[in-house]
Design an enzyme around this catalytic site. Sequence first.
Site, PDB file in Angstrom:
ATOM      1  N   ASP A   1       0.967  -1.136   0.025  1.00 18.72           N
ATOM      2  CA  ASP A   1      -0.062   0.028   0.035  1.00 18.72           C
ATOM      3  C   ASP A   1       0.923   1.157   0.192  1.00 18.72           C
ATOM      4  O   ASP A   1       1.832   1.487   0.629  1.00 18.72           O
ATOM      5  CB  ASP A   1      -0.818  -0.151   1.256  1.00 18.72           C
ATOM      6  CG  ASP A   1      -1.607  -1.260   1.552  1.00 18.72           C
ATOM      7  OD1 ASP A   1      -1.545  -2.077   0.553  1.00 18.72           O
ATOM      8  OD2 ASP A   1      -2.626  -1.308   2.440  1.00 18.72           O
TER       9      ASP A   1
ATOM     10  N   ASN B   1      -9.285  -0.813  -0.543  1.00 15.17           N
ATOM     11  CA  ASN B   1     -10.658  -0.519   0.113  1.00 15.17           C
ATOM     12  C   ASN B   1     -10.644   1.237   0.364  1.00 15.17           C
ATOM     13  O   ASN B   1     -11.765   1.551   0.487  1.00 15.17           O
ATOM     14  CB  ASN B   1     -10.584  -1.259   1.614  1.00 15.17           C
ATOM     15  CG  ASN B   1      -9.332  -0.723   2.562  1.00 15.17           C
ATOM     16  OD1 ASN B   1      -8.551  -1.217   2.252  1.00 15.17           O
ATOM     17  ND2 ASN B   1      -9.464   0.098   3.677  1.00 15.17           N
ATOM     18  N   HIS B   2      -9.473   1.779   0.547  1.00 19.36           N
ATOM     19  CA  HIS B   2      -9.494   3.267   0.504  1.00 19.36           C
ATOM     20  C   HIS B   2     -10.116   3.900  -0.582  1.00 19.36           C
ATOM     21  O   HIS B   2     -10.685   4.805  -0.869  1.00 19.36           O
ATOM     22  CB  HIS B   2      -8.252   3.721   0.908  1.00 19.36           C
ATOM     23  CG  HIS B   2      -7.722   3.721   2.288  1.00 19.36           C
ATOM     24  ND1 HIS B   2      -7.844   4.767   3.204  1.00 19.36           N
ATOM     25  CD2 HIS B   2      -7.603   2.518   3.175  1.00 19.36           C
ATOM     26  CE1 HIS B   2      -7.802   4.382   4.401  1.00 19.36           C
ATOM     27  NE2 HIS B   2      -7.481   3.083   4.296  1.00 19.36           N
TER      28      HIS B   2
ATOM     29  N   ASP C   1      -4.846   0.854  -2.293  1.00 19.39           N
ATOM     30  CA  ASP C   1      -4.468   1.987  -1.173  1.00 19.39           C
ATOM     31  C   ASP C   1      -3.519   2.915  -1.597  1.00 19.39           C
ATOM     32  O   ASP C   1      -2.484   3.203  -0.858  1.00 19.39           O
ATOM     33  CB  ASP C   1      -4.360   1.312   0.226  1.00 19.39           C
ATOM     34  CG  ASP C   1      -5.398   0.756   0.662  1.00 19.39           C
ATOM     35  OD1 ASP C   1      -6.711   0.810   0.176  1.00 19.39           O
ATOM     36  OD2 ASP C   1      -5.395   0.396   1.949  1.00 19.39           O
TER      37      ASP C   1
ATOM     38  N   HIS D   1      -0.416   4.961   0.113  1.00 17.17           N
ATOM     39  CA  HIS D   1      -1.187   5.842   1.145  1.00 17.17           C
ATOM     40  C   HIS D   1      -0.554   6.903   1.029  1.00 17.17           C
ATOM     41  O   HIS D   1       0.001   7.684   1.945  1.00 17.17           O
ATOM     42  CB  HIS D   1      -0.965   5.121   2.399  1.00 17.17           C
ATOM     43  CG  HIS D   1      -1.931   4.265   2.897  1.00 17.17           C
ATOM     44  ND1 HIS D   1      -3.366   4.448   2.935  1.00 17.17           N
ATOM     45  CD2 HIS D   1      -1.822   2.999   3.447  1.00 17.17           C
ATOM     46  CE1 HIS D   1      -3.879   3.251   3.267  1.00 17.17           C
ATOM     47  NE2 HIS D   1      -3.258   2.346   3.509  1.00 17.17           N
TER      48      HIS D   1
END
Length: 255
Positions: free
Chosen positions: A26, A81-82, A55, A28
């Site tokens: 991920d 999911n983000h 993500d 982010h």
Amino acid sequence: MGPIKFPYRHQYFPRNGLGRDIVVGDIHGEFAALESALQAIRFNESHDRLFALGDLVDRGPDSMEAVQWLKKPWFHSVLGNHEAHHLVCHNHKTLPGESQRFFISGDDLWIWDVAESEYALLAESLTRLPIAITVETALGDVGMVHADLPEGFATWKAFTDHLDYGQLDSELLYQALWNFKQTAHSTTGESRGPSTIPDLTALFQGHSVPAAFKPLSVGNRHWIETGAFLRRTIRRGGFTLVDIASPTAPLLSAY
């Protein structure tokens, strides 16, 4: 308001005959740190490809950079999911059934500093992310999904065939994008699901950060999300980058 349309539920990439295929956990919003990690492994934009496990946004400082990175011909990512959270909560879309209840986030306050037109470009880019990616290698296919191979699929092909031809439902999306149930135990390495996917050389998963902040392998499943965003708060974690030709020998571990 209308349902999200995933034009590329599953993407297949033929073998890279020019260079390496690298997978990273991920991101982010930590794109500057990712740049440093790519420099450390001498990533060659002309020959290598980089695959992310979703993500791309939230938590880090540069979520909007995802728009520019997704334009790079050598960069690809699955849906996390983000991303699903943003599509549901801020792009006025819905997911099948009740699955939108799973995609709640408190990491998105940065959007209030972004122009609506710019955010719309991000949402459009995220909508095009596939739920799963398959990459051909000399040793066989390698699979990539954000959280987990959903229960009920004995093989990767059964899962990707369902993505290609079947109907998306809330449980499938939850397990693929958010599930922790089949994640290997972060300290013992004991698998809570099948440890080997029989028709893959390797399956790479993100989403879950092992307790030791180090990549974890069980059978041919590899959890490589080691918390790059955590460097800013607890000064642990970092990016793990793996050449998919050598799944158990990361080029960088929690860098």
